[in-house]
Scaffold this motif. Structure first.
Motif, mmCIF file in Angstrom:
data_model
loop_
_atom_site.group_PDB
_atom_site.id
_atom_site.type_symbol
_atom_site.label_atom_id
_atom_site.label_comp_id
_atom_site.label_asym_id
_atom_site.label_seq_id
_atom_site.Cartn_x
_atom_site.Cartn_y
_atom_site.Cartn_z
ATOM 1 N N UNK A 88 0.822 -1.201 0.000
ATOM 2 C CA UNK A 88 0.000 0.000 0.000
ATOM 3 C C UNK A 88 0.861 1.256 0.000
ATOM 4 N N UNK A 89 1.987 1.214 0.711
ATOM 5 C CA UNK A 89 2.901 2.360 0.733
ATOM 6 C C UNK A 89 3.561 2.523 -0.636
ATOM 7 N N UNK A 90 3.975 1.409 -1.235
ATOM 8 C CA UNK A 90 4.580 1.444 -2.570
ATOM 9 C C UNK A 90 3.573 1.973 -3.591
ATOM 10 N N UNK A 91 2.322 1.516 -3.471
ATOM 11 C CA UNK A 91 1.269 1.986 -4.372
ATOM 12 C C UNK A 91 1.037 3.485 -4.205
ATOM 13 N N UNK A 92 1.044 3.952 -2.951
ATOM 14 C CA UNK A 92 0.858 5.380 -2.690
ATOM 15 C C UNK A 92 1.978 6.191 -3.333
ATOM 16 N N UNK A 93 3.208 5.677 -3.228
ATOM 17 C CA UNK A 93 4.350 6.352 -3.852
ATOM 18 C C UNK A 93 4.182 6.382 -5.369
ATOM 19 N N UNK A 94 3.790 5.246 -5.955
ATOM 20 C CA UNK A 94 3.639 5.171 -7.408
ATOM 21 C C UNK A 94 2.522 6.085 -7.884
ATOM 22 N N UNK A 95 1.436 6.164 -7.109
ATOM 23 C CA UNK A 95 0.338 7.054 -7.471
ATOM 24 C C UNK A 95 0.748 8.512 -7.424
ATOM 25 N N UNK A 96 1.491 8.886 -6.381
ATOM 26 C CA UNK A 96 1.974 10.259 -6.250
ATOM 27 C C UNK A 96 2.957 10.620 -7.342
ATOM 28 N N UNK B 154 -5.638 5.848 -6.581
ATOM 29 C CA UNK B 154 -4.640 5.238 -5.692
ATOM 30 C C UNK B 154 -4.465 6.094 -4.438
ATOM 31 N N UNK B 155 -4.359 7.404 -4.619
ATOM 32 C CA UNK B 155 -4.155 8.298 -3.473
ATOM 33 C C UNK B 155 -5.377 8.305 -2.569
ATOM 34 N N UNK C 163 3.919 10.313 3.718
ATOM 35 C CA UNK C 163 5.345 10.560 3.497
ATOM 36 C C UNK C 163 5.769 10.055 2.122
ATOM 37 N N UNK C 164 5.263 8.877 1.752
ATOM 38 C CA UNK C 164 5.599 8.300 0.443
ATOM 39 C C UNK C 164 5.104 9.190 -0.689
ATOM 40 N N UNK C 165 3.899 9.731 -0.541
ATOM 41 C CA UNK C 165 3.326 10.594 -1.580
ATOM 42 C C UNK C 165 4.119 11.894 -1.700
#
Length: 222
Positions: free
Chosen positions: A29-37, A194-195, A210-212
């Protein structure tokens, strides 16, 4: 090299999924949030200014068409583009509907990739977690290995194919701006979804936030 990297993003996702356990999937979920951002940032920082250079109002129409197209595709993919897989695990046949909808999405996202932008990096970052989640679902749901590999193989080919056609055929050059605007609409829908899903029940999650923020900063400076 671009084609190889795009293909390898799915391969890496499958290999990682082979070694993951169900409880470890929460970290995705954190990786997905980063990829979405990151995908949203590249879209806003680089693709949007490019298509609006001619200040044409019709560009907005194409962007909206892209958003509507993605909404339509998700009726069939059930949100697999942003990490949600909903298939009937008792049905072990090749999931054609999921493949066609995801294939169209992957095919379209390859068109705007060029040396003039950093979309290649954004697509790879987007593809890896989606490929991990897809692979993990197929593996844990008990699909035959041949079905899983066949699905992922053709899925991995779609984005390089879209990029190849846009690069080598004049027809697509003529309609580069409208096609890019449609893809922008697709990216806007996927990345914002995603966000939104990264903050379920509107609860603050420090690691995802933080990831975003990190993704936005990196996208701005690269």
């Amino acid at each position: 090299m671009n084609y190889i990297l795009l293909f390898l993003a799915v391969v890496i996702g499958y290999i990682v999924a082979l070694f993951l356990k169900k409880k470890e999937m929460r970290n995705m979920e954190v990786f997905l949030a980063f990829s979405g951002g990151f995908l949203l940032s590249i879209t806003v920082f680089e693709l949007l200014p490019h298509v609006f250079e001619d200040h044409s109002k019709s560009i907005g129409v194409y962007i909206m068409l892209g958003i509507l197209l993605q909404i339509f595709l998700e009726f069939f993919s059930k949100g697999a583009e942003h990490g949600h897989i909903h298939l009937h695990s008792e049905n072990k046949h090749f999931p054609w509907i999921l493949f066609i909808s995801l294939g169209i999405h992957a095919f379209m996202e390859g068109f705007p990739i060029s040396e003039e932008n950093n979309l290649l990096t954004a697509i790879i970052i987007h593809k890896v977690p989606v490929a991990i989640i897809l692979s993990f679902f197929f593996i844990t749901a008990g699909y035959r290995k041949s079905t899983t590999l066949l699905f992922l193989f053709f899925f991995a080919l779609m984005t390089p194919l879209g990029n190849y056609l846009s690069t080598h055929y004049d027809f697509f050059h003529q309609y580069e701006t409208p096609i890019t605007a449609i893809v922008i609409g697709i990216f806007l829908h996927v990345s914002t979804t995603i966000l939104f899903e990264s903050s379920k029940n509107h609860k603050f999650n420090l690691s995802k936030m933080t990831a975003v923020i990190l993704a936005v900063i990196i996208a701005y400076f690269i």
